[in-house]
Every structure is written in structure tokens, then in C-alpha cells.
Design an enzyme around this catalytic site. Structure first.
Site: not given
Ligand code: PEP
Length: 249
Positions: A9-11, A92, A94, A163, A169, A209, A230-231
Site C-alpha cells: 500500500n503506497w498510500k 483502512h 486511515e 491491522e 506506521g 509496520s 505500507g512504508g
């Protein structure tokens, strides 16, 4: 056996040149790897990343549940079908937190995605406060059941990403045991509320993470079928190592 998935997930990160480079490199390392690699770029690059896909699938980061209409800034499931995109991230944390997406909204999205024969990657997970007060199990059960109740799901169509919000993150990862405990619980809820086949075929990913160091131990747990990353999905070497960890579990 469930085929593992690692979804990146590049966000809201990247650029056209990043997307081109990443697509090309993922095509190379994912070929022949026994794991389904999924890239989820920002919507503006989804078509580009989808068109370049040879050995990975794509996921939209968002979708609207309406078929069409006055919803400025949104995309419909048929638009995603046009692109050839297979998966959609739904629920998600976010989006739940920053864009006020409640359980009813999430349920409508899941229904639209399933209705279009796309695959939702349904994200569920508790806050730190909820974990500390012993509510983690109830929270994930409620989020799961509210999102899928009343739906005719084909076994295997739904993908779930557990998640824990406190791990997204933050650099803090759930321990493999903590994650396994919840994954196994989620599978039990599916068996009890839907069917044994559904429980057996649903891939449950861990997200929060995940990095190249933690991936192997997480993915070796019996109910962890890969990861939503993600990251670390923005760094090709890390992402490659995470995908290899899923393939070699
Ligand atoms: C995510 O956004 O789904 C996620 C798990 O992010 P990170 O890996 O950066 O915690």
C-alpha cells in the site's frame, strides 16, 4: 493451502517515475515467486501500474459504492473493472479515522466490490486503548461481521487484513503470537458465522509496520497468509525480501 498475498500500500506516495521503476522491478522478482504480489498505488497511477503488470496484481486504495453520479473525487467499481484491477482496500484505518468512514459506509463498499466480482481487502483492527481494555477480539469481530453481513460471498473472494492501529506506521509490530491469536480468532468467527469453507479459504493478512526483519516470523504463523505492507513497500529491496519471506514460509 492458501496462496499467500503480499500487498504493498503506497498510500499517498510515489510519482510516475517511481511507479514505472517499481512496476518493472516487481515484475522481475515476483515472476516465479510462490506468492501473489499486489501493488496498491495512488489512484492516479493505478492505470499505469496495472498496464505494466506481468507478475503482480493491483489493488485500488479506495472506491465509492455508488455506480455513478455526483461524487466528486471518487471512483466506481466499474471504473476499476475497466482498468483490470482485481482488489480494493476497504476499511483502512486511515480512511475510517481521517475520512470518517463508519461501519455502514464500509459495508456498502464491500458489497459494491463483491457485487462487481472484485476482491475486497477488508482492513480491521483495534486501537491501543481497545487492546489494553481487553476489547481487541470484540472490535475485530464487530468490524468483520458488520462489513460482510447479508452478502453472498464466494469462498476465497474476501481477503482480510488484520491491522492493529497501534502498529500502523509506528514502527511497532504485533508479535507473531499476538497476530496469530487474532488471526485464528478471525478464522473461527468466519467458520462460526459463515462456513467452514469460507474460514478455510479466506486469506488473512497481517499489517502494521511489517519489515524485512519481522516478516518471516509473522508469515510462519499458521493463520497468517501474508501481509499488507505500507512504508516498507516503497523500498524495493525491503519489499522484495518481505515477498520472499511469504513465499518461503
Ligand atoms: C498500512 O498502511 O496498511 C500499513 C500496514 O502501513 P505500515 O506498514 O507502514 O505500518
Amino acid at each position: 493451502m492458501r496462496n499467500p498475498i503480499v500487498a504493498g500500500n503506497w498510500k499517498m506516495n510515489g510519482s510516475a517515475s517511481f511507479a514505472a521503476k517499481m512496476s518493472q522491478q516487481v515484475n522481475v522478482f515476483a515472476a516465479g515467486l510462490n506468492v501473489e504480489v499486489v501493488l496498491s498505488p495512488p489512484s492516479v497511477y493505478l492505470s499505469q501500474v496495472q498496464q505494466a503488470a506481468e507478475s503482480y496484481s493491483t489493488a485500488a486504495q479506495n472506491v465509492h459504492f455508488a455506480a455513478s453520479g455526483a461524487f466528486t473525487g471518487e471512483m466506481s467499481v466499474s471504473m476499476l473493472q475497466d482498468l483490470g484491477c482485481e482488489y480494493v482496500l476497504v476499511g483502512h484505518s486511515e480512511r475510517r479515522e481521517m475520512f470518517a468512514e463508519n461501519e455502514q459506509f464500509v459495508a456498502k463498499k464491500v458489497a459494491a466490490v463483491v457485487g462487481a466480482s472484485l476482491q475486497p481487502i477488508l482492513c480491521i483492527g483495534e486501537t491501543l486503548e481497545q487492546r489494553h481494555s481487553g476489547q481487541a477480539f470484540d472490535v475485530v469481530k464487530q468490524q468483520l461481521l458488520s462489513a460482510i453481513s447479508g452478502l453472498e460471498l464466494t469462498a476465497g473472494q474476501l481477503v482480510i487484513a488484520y491491522e492493529p492501529i497501534w502498529a500502523i506506521g509506528t514502527g511497532e509490530t504485533a508479535t507473531p503470537e499476538q497476530a496469530q491469536e487474532i488471526h485464528s480468532y478471525i478464522r473461527g468467527v468466519l467458520a462460526e458465522q459463515v462456513s467452514a469453507e469460507m474460514a478455510d479459504k479466506t486469506r488473512i493478512l497481517y499489517g502494521g509496520s511489517v519489515n524485512a526483519e519481522t516478516a518471516s516470523q509473522l508469515f510462519s504463523q499458521p493463520d497468517i497468509d501474508g501481509g499488507l505492507v505500507g512504508g516498507a513497500s516503497l523500498k524495493i529491496e525491503d519489499f522484495k525480501n518481505i515477498c520472499s519471506a511469504a513465499a518461503n514460509r
